[in-house]
Design a protein around this motif. Structure first.
Motif, PDB file in Angstrom:
ATOM      1  N   LYS A 182       0.808  -1.228   0.000  1.00 45.27           N
ATOM      2  CA  LYS A 182       0.000   0.000   0.000  1.00 45.27           C
ATOM      3  C   LYS A 182       0.839   1.276   0.000  1.00 45.27           C
ATOM      4  O   LYS A 182       0.541   2.235   0.699  1.00 45.27           O
ATOM      5  N   ASP A 183       1.860   1.279  -0.810  1.00 47.65           N
ATOM      6  CA  ASP A 183       2.672   2.482  -0.978  1.00 47.65           C
ATOM      7  C   ASP A 183       1.997   3.383  -2.004  1.00 47.65           C
ATOM      8  O   ASP A 183       1.624   2.920  -3.086  1.00 47.65           O
ATOM      9  N   PRO A 184       1.812   4.670  -1.695  1.00 51.61           N
ATOM     10  CA  PRO A 184       1.088   5.549  -2.623  1.00 51.61           C
ATOM     11  C   PRO A 184       1.760   5.725  -3.987  1.00 51.61           C
ATOM     12  O   PRO A 184       1.086   6.044  -4.965  1.00 51.61           O
ATOM     13  N   THR A 185       3.046   5.510  -4.063  1.00 52.41           N
ATOM     14  CA  THR A 185       3.748   5.687  -5.339  1.00 52.41           C
ATOM     15  C   THR A 185       3.910   4.361  -6.085  1.00 52.41           C
ATOM     16  O   THR A 185       3.560   4.252  -7.256  1.00 52.41           O
ATOM     17  N   TYR A 186       4.455   3.365  -5.396  1.00 49.10           N
ATOM     18  CA  TYR A 186       4.867   2.148  -6.087  1.00 49.10           C
ATOM     19  C   TYR A 186       3.764   1.107  -6.229  1.00 49.10           C
ATOM     20  O   TYR A 186       3.867   0.221  -7.078  1.00 49.10           O
ATOM     21  N   SER A 187       2.709   1.190  -5.451  1.00 48.04           N
ATOM     22  CA  SER A 187       1.592   0.260  -5.652  1.00 48.04           C
ATOM     23  C   SER A 187       0.895   0.509  -6.983  1.00 48.04           C
ATOM     24  O   SER A 187       0.702  -0.433  -7.758  1.00 48.04           O
ATOM     25  N   PRO A 188       0.516   1.761  -7.303  1.00 48.35           N
ATOM     26  CA  PRO A 188      -0.071   1.987  -8.637  1.00 48.35           C
ATOM     27  C   PRO A 188       0.895   1.665  -9.779  1.00 48.35           C
ATOM     28  O   PRO A 188       0.491   1.077 -10.787  1.00 48.35           O
ATOM     29  N   LEU A 189       2.162   2.009  -9.598  1.00 47.47           N
ATOM     30  CA  LEU A 189       3.138   1.705 -10.650  1.00 47.47           C
ATOM     31  C   LEU A 189       3.257   0.198 -10.873  1.00 47.47           C
ATOM     32  O   LEU A 189       3.371  -0.257 -12.014  1.00 47.47           O
ATOM     33  N   SER A 190       3.212  -0.563  -9.799  1.00 47.35           N
ATOM     34  CA  SER A 190       3.286  -2.019  -9.915  1.00 47.35           C
ATOM     35  C   SER A 190       2.075  -2.563 -10.670  1.00 47.35           C
ATOM     36  O   SER A 190       2.211  -3.425 -11.539  1.00 47.35           O
ATOM     37  N   LEU A 191       0.909  -2.044 -10.341  1.00 49.73           N
ATOM     38  CA  LEU A 191      -0.300  -2.491 -11.039  1.00 49.73           C
ATOM     39  C   LEU A 191      -0.241  -2.130 -12.519  1.00 49.73           C
ATOM     40  O   LEU A 191      -0.583  -2.950 -13.376  1.00 49.73           O
ATOM     41  N   TYR A 192       0.202  -0.942 -12.816  1.00 49.05           N
ATOM     42  CA  TYR A 192       0.301  -0.531 -14.224  1.00 49.05           C
ATOM     43  C   TYR A 192       1.290  -1.414 -14.982  1.00 49.05           C
ATOM     44  O   TYR A 192       1.060  -1.768 -16.136  1.00 49.05           O
ATOM     45  N   PHE A 193       2.397  -1.780 -14.334  1.00 46.93           N
ATOM     46  CA  PHE A 193       3.373  -2.657 -14.983  1.00 46.93           C
ATOM     47  C   PHE A 193       2.753  -4.029 -15.236  1.00 46.93           C
ATOM     48  O   PHE A 193       2.955  -4.622 -16.300  1.00 46.93           O
TER      49      PHE A 193
END
Length: 148
Positions: free
Chosen positions: A86-97
Motif C-alpha cells: 500500500k505504498d502511494p507511489t509504487y503500488s499503482p506503478l506495480s499495477l500498471y506494470f
C-alpha cells in the motif's frame, strides 16, 4: 530610592525563580526528558519511514530492470506484494506494470488490485480519480453496454 526598590525587586524575582526550580526540580527534569524522548522518537520514526520508502523503491526498480519472459511469474508475485504494501507511489506503478505486460490475465484479480489501491491507500483526490478512470478504461474493453 527607586534604584533600591528595583534592586530589591530583581533580587526577589531571582529568589522566586530559584525557589520554583528547587521545589519543582523533579517535574522540570521529567518534562525535559519527555520532550527529548518525543523529539528523538519523531526523528527515528521519520528515518524509518524514509528507509522503508527507499527499500520499496529499490525493490520495484530491481523487479522492473530484471523483468524477462523467464521470470514472469516471480515478477508478478513480487509486484502483487508491492501493491499489498500500500505504498502511494509504487503500488499503482506495480499495477500498471502488471497490466502493461499482461502478467495477470484474470480481470477479476486485476479489479481486486485496483480496489486495494483505490480504497486502502491514502492518495490525493486527483490521483485516486485517475486510478478510477484507468480502472474504467481497463474494464471498458469487456463491458457490454447492454449489461449496464
Amino acid at each position: 530610592m527607586d534604584e533600591e526598590i528595583a534592586i530589591i525587586d530583581k533580587n526577589t524575582r531571582n529568589e522566586r525563580i530559584k525557589n520554583f526550580i528547587t521545589k519543582n526540580k523533579k517535574s522540570l527534569i521529567s518534562f525535559v526528558i519527555v520532550i527529548i524522548i518525543f523529539l528523538v522518537s519523531f526523528f527515528v520514526y521519520d528515518e524509518y519511514k524514509d528507509r522503508k520508502k527507499i527499500e520499496i523503491s529499490n525493490q520495484y526498480n530491481s523487479l522492473i530492470i530484471e523483468y524477462s519472459e523467464e521470470n514472469k511469474e516471480l515478477t508478478k508475485n513480487e509486484l502483487v506484494k508491492l501493491i499489498i504494501k500500500k505504498d502511494p507511489t509504487y503500488s499503482p506503478l506495480s499495477l500498471y506494470f502488471i497490466i502493461d505486460n499482461k502478467l495477470i490475465s484474470n480481470k477479476e484479480e486485476i479489479n481486486l488490485l485496483f480496489d486495494v489501491i483505490i480504497e486502502k491507500i491514502s492518495l490525493e483526490k486527483e490521483i485516486r480519480n485517475l486510478i478510477i478512470y484507468k480502472k474504467a478504461l481497463y474494464n471498458a474493453d469487456t463491458t457490454n453496454e447492454n449489461e449496464l
